[in-house]
Design a protein around this motif. Structure first.
Motif, PDB file in Angstrom:
ATOM      1  N   LEU A 146       0.824  -0.870  -0.235  1.00 46.62           N
ATOM      2  CA  LEU A 146       0.168  -0.028   0.051  1.00 46.62           C
ATOM      3  C   LEU A 146       0.375   1.351  -0.251  1.00 46.62           C
ATOM      4  N   ASP A 160       1.987  12.580   3.274  1.00 46.04           N
ATOM      5  CA  ASP A 160       0.498  11.622   2.932  1.00 46.04           C
ATOM      6  C   ASP A 160       0.069  10.068   3.428  1.00 46.04           C
ATOM      7  N   ARG A 178      -2.553  10.428   5.293  1.00 49.24           N
ATOM      8  CA  ARG A 178      -3.737   9.451   4.278  1.00 49.24           C
ATOM      9  C   ARG A 178      -4.382   8.043   4.547  1.00 49.24           C
ATOM     10  N   ILE A 179      -2.759   6.557   4.705  1.00 48.87           N
ATOM     11  CA  ILE A 179      -3.140   5.538   4.680  1.00 48.87           C
ATOM     12  C   ILE A 179      -2.628   5.123   6.164  1.00 48.87           C
ATOM     13  N   PRO A 228      -5.558   5.794   9.118  1.00 54.36           N
ATOM     14  CA  PRO A 228      -6.746   5.723   9.132  1.00 54.36           C
ATOM     15  C   PRO A 228      -6.921   3.886   9.174  1.00 54.36           C
ATOM     16  N   LEU A 229      -6.073   3.584   8.615  1.00 56.44           N
ATOM     17  CA  LEU A 229      -5.968   2.038   8.668  1.00 56.44           C
ATOM     18  C   LEU A 229      -5.127   1.379  10.384  1.00 56.44           C
ATOM     19  N   LEU A 286     -10.299  -4.374   9.498  1.00 58.67           N
ATOM     20  CA  LEU A 286     -10.266  -3.152   8.784  1.00 58.67           C
ATOM     21  C   LEU A 286      -9.685  -3.478   7.608  1.00 58.67           C
ATOM     22  N   MET A 288      -9.241  -5.535   5.876  1.00 56.74           N
ATOM     23  CA  MET A 288      -9.706  -6.487   5.128  1.00 56.74           C
ATOM     24  C   MET A 288      -9.996  -6.057   3.390  1.00 56.74           C
ATOM     25  N   GLY A 289      -9.042  -6.662   2.273  1.00 55.66           N
ATOM     26  CA  GLY A 289      -9.636  -6.062   1.389  1.00 55.66           C
ATOM     27  C   GLY A 289      -9.031  -5.573   0.928  1.00 55.66           C
ATOM     28  N   ALA A 290      -7.774  -5.028   1.608  1.00 51.67           N
ATOM     29  CA  ALA A 290      -6.271  -4.377   1.007  1.00 51.67           C
ATOM     30  C   ALA A 290      -6.014  -4.969   0.107  1.00 51.67           C
TER      31      ALA A 290
END
Lengths: 274, 361
Positions: free
Chosen positions: A167, A180, A184-185, A188-189, A268, A270-272
């Motif tokens: 990511l 950033d 932004r990553i 939140p994650l 949270l 999941m799906g990354a």
């Protein structure tokens, strides 16, 4: 069939016992705060009584308690904010960068928590007197920060490590700056970890008694736990007031934990990937 | 004029070299596939082009500009990761728009670009969803959308299909080929799957242990492998190898000897690429799809072992004295009796020969 029913019954029973063990002191504190002195001291204990709010009226009439709650709020909120603001970038660096002395820094964070707070009480007292910080809220914020930062850094480092490095690299390719990427990553994650560590920091700062007792002597700056113990002086033990103060002290922590807990959802990320 | 150029590119981890001075050029609009076994350095090489891995020595240039020490974002490349690397907390729209937002593009232009990418990939209805609400194939499309939305000069794909099931993989393979045709952008694609390499590539780069083994079009690599490694890697099912010896050498023929050959010898009617001496060891390569059963001029005498029914084809495994198992891909369905003698001929193609060092001869 029968065996599984008995099993789940036993399971529920076990949970009930643990729950009672954990919640009984809390229950006793809240109910005691609603009793008058004679009911409080009755032996055997009174289970059914006429609840009264007189203890609460007494403590709120006394500006000492309201000031103390406000002081605690100021100290705990600033400590928590500072711990998160300073701790999360440190955790990001420890989770994702290789640099000289990383292992030593890591160990230093851990060793901070190995020392019993009382060992440091006297040197901290002398130091703060020297720099003129005695009797300020700032000194408590600074001291609590040294205890809270390691917790925030540990928990968040672990959380940030679990975020797939792809990511970050993808964001880097797309022109995101280091800030950033963090903002932004990772933040939140990593929210579950940040929330948990914030709760720990808040609870620690809110409940801390030793340093608050040693470093603050002026009445107007005392924090809530100190004021609660202040009732235990002289010839009288006003249990009702102590319990009412205790209940008032516990309330903000409970509310804060409830507010933050919805961010503590696992999965949270999941799906990354895949 | 080359569009992507790798000039003696080296990668070392500490003192351990993993890429040993790779040089390569690709033309504008070319589809180049890096293929090789795991650990051969193909992904590392791709990440060096992207700028995600530092280059220890040598240079990378894209469109005439040396980018060796240029930041990844300024190389004008997009990459699709094996894991897709979608941001799980953002919607599909925000995932695709992320790079444009970072580039501070005005909001209305971002919407236009995202819509364009979404219509190319047919993911318009998914834009408000989160990655966890998507299937594997849809996530793959979003990852590609994120790459095309930036209009890069160079596309990099790092094993993008390896997490998909076989059917979806075949479908996405066609879509990537179509995307390449429509966009006309240079693409570098890493895979360990030689079927993907054969079907997608204009040129295939076969890598082993951080070195290029051979570069060429899919048919060149299939028909004229430079060495035994490439011969074994390209083509499915794999080429059969028999360790034989050179019997006699004439001007226009080489005679090979091995007990598996009919009569103990096999004569290949062509001149060797290099001088060879009788008695030297030689590896004989035969493609399973070139072999046929029941040929009037058999070259091999084999004993049937077992067969696999593949629907339209039958894959037959047979044994011979002093030879490893030999595979034959036959058309249609064949009933094979275990232990029966199989006269096997060469229907098409050729006999490949490799010397003791594995070099084609």
């Amino acid at each position: 069939m029968a065996a599984t029913r008995i099993g789940s019954l036993l399971h529920a029973l076990g949970l009930l016992i643990v729950l009672a063990f954990a919640l009984f002191p809390f229950y006793w504190m809240v109910t005691s705060s609603l009793k008058d002195q004679t009911e409080l001291l009755a032996s055997p204990p009174v289970w059914f009584f006429h609840p009264t709010l007189s203890n609460y009226m007494d403590i709120f009439a006394d500006t000492k308690v309201t000031t103390a709650v406000l002081n605690s709020l100021i100290v705990a909120v600033s400590t928590t904010l500072l711990s998160v603001i300073l701790g999360t970038p440190a955790a990001y660096a420890l989770a994702r960068f290789e640099f000289r002395g990383k292992a030593d820094l890591w160990f230093w964070f851990i060793s901070n928590r190995m020392i019993s707070p009382i060992v440091l009480a006297l040197p901290v007292y002398l130091l703060s007197r020297q720099v003129g910080l005695l009797n300020t809220r700032l000194v408590l914020v600074l001291i609590y920060l040294t205890f809270n930062l390691p917790i925030v850094v540990w928990i968040c480092t672990d959380q940030f490590r679990s975020i797939p490095p792809d990511l970050e690299q993808s964001a880097r390719l797309e022109g995101a700056s280091q800030f950033d990427i963090f903002w932004r990553i990772y933040l939140p994650l990593g929210l579950p970890g940040v929330a948990v560590s914030a709760i720990f920091a808040f609870i620690f700062s809110w409940n801390e008694l030793l340093y608050a007792l040693v470093l603050i002597t002026s009445q107007g700056l005392k924090t809530a736990p100190v004021v609660a113990t202040n009732f235990m002086s002289g010839y009288e033990l006003p249990w009702g007031k102590i319990m009412a103060t205790g209940t008032v002290i516990v309330l903000p922590v409970t509310v804060f934990a409830m507010l933050v807990s919805r961010h503590m959802i696992r999965g949270l990320t999941m799906g990354a990937t895949k | 004029m080359s569009f992507l150029k790798l000039d003696k590119v080296v990668k070392r981890y500490g003192s351990i070299p993993v890429i040993h001075g790779v040089s390569l050029e690709a033309k504008k609009g070319e589809f180049v596939v890096f293929v090789g076994p795991s650990g051969c350095g193909k992904s590392t090489l791709l990440r060096m082009i992207a700028g995600l891995e530092e280059i220890s020595a040598g240079d990378v240039s894209i469109d005439g500009r040396v980018v060796t020490s240029v930041a990844p974002a300024d190389r004008e490349v997009s990459m699709v990761f094996q894991s897709y690397a979608l941001y799980p907390h953002m919607s599909v729209f925000d995932n695709i728009a992320f790079g444009l937002k970072m580039a501070k593009m005005p909001a209305d232009q971002i919407i236009g670009r995202v819509d364009e990418a979404a219509s190319i990939l047919q993911i318009g209805p998914l834009l408000s969803r989160k990655p966890r609400q998507l299937s594997g194939g849809q996530r793959q499309r979003v990852a590609i959308g994120r790459a095309i939305v930036r209009h890069p000069k160079l596309f990099l794909f790092d094993e993008p299909l390896s997490n998909l099931d076989a059917e979806l993989r075949a479908q996405m393979r066609v879509e990537i080929a179509r995307l390449h045709r429509n966009l006309g952008v240079t693409m570098v694609y890493v895979t360990h799957d030689q079927v993907e390499a054969m079907t997608l590539a204009d040129r295939i780069v076969v890598l082993r242990a951080g070195q290029i083994e051979q570069v060429g079009s899919p048919s060149t690599l299939y028909d004229e492998p430079a060495n035994r490694f490439v011969a074994g890697f390209i083509g499915s099912p794999k080429m059969n190898f028999i360790e034989a010896r050179i019997g006699a050498v004439a001007d226009n023929a080489i005679t090979l000897s091995h007990p598996a050959f009919v009569g103990g010898t096999l004569t290949v009617e062509r001149a060797p690429l290099r001088p060879v001496s009788p008695g030297a060891p030689v590896t004989v390569g035969l493609r399973p799809d070139n072999l046929t059963i029941g040929s009037p001029n058999p070259i091999l005498n084999l004993t049937a072992d077992f067969s696999e029914n593949l629907g339209g084809h039958t894959q037959i495994y047979a044994t011979a004295t002093d030879a490893p198992q030999i595979a034959i891909l036959a058309n249609g369905r064949r009933a094979i009796v275990r232990g029966a003698t199989l006269p096997v001929g060469l229907a098409s193609g050729r006999v490949y020969l490799f010397d003791a060092d594995g070099i084609a001869m």
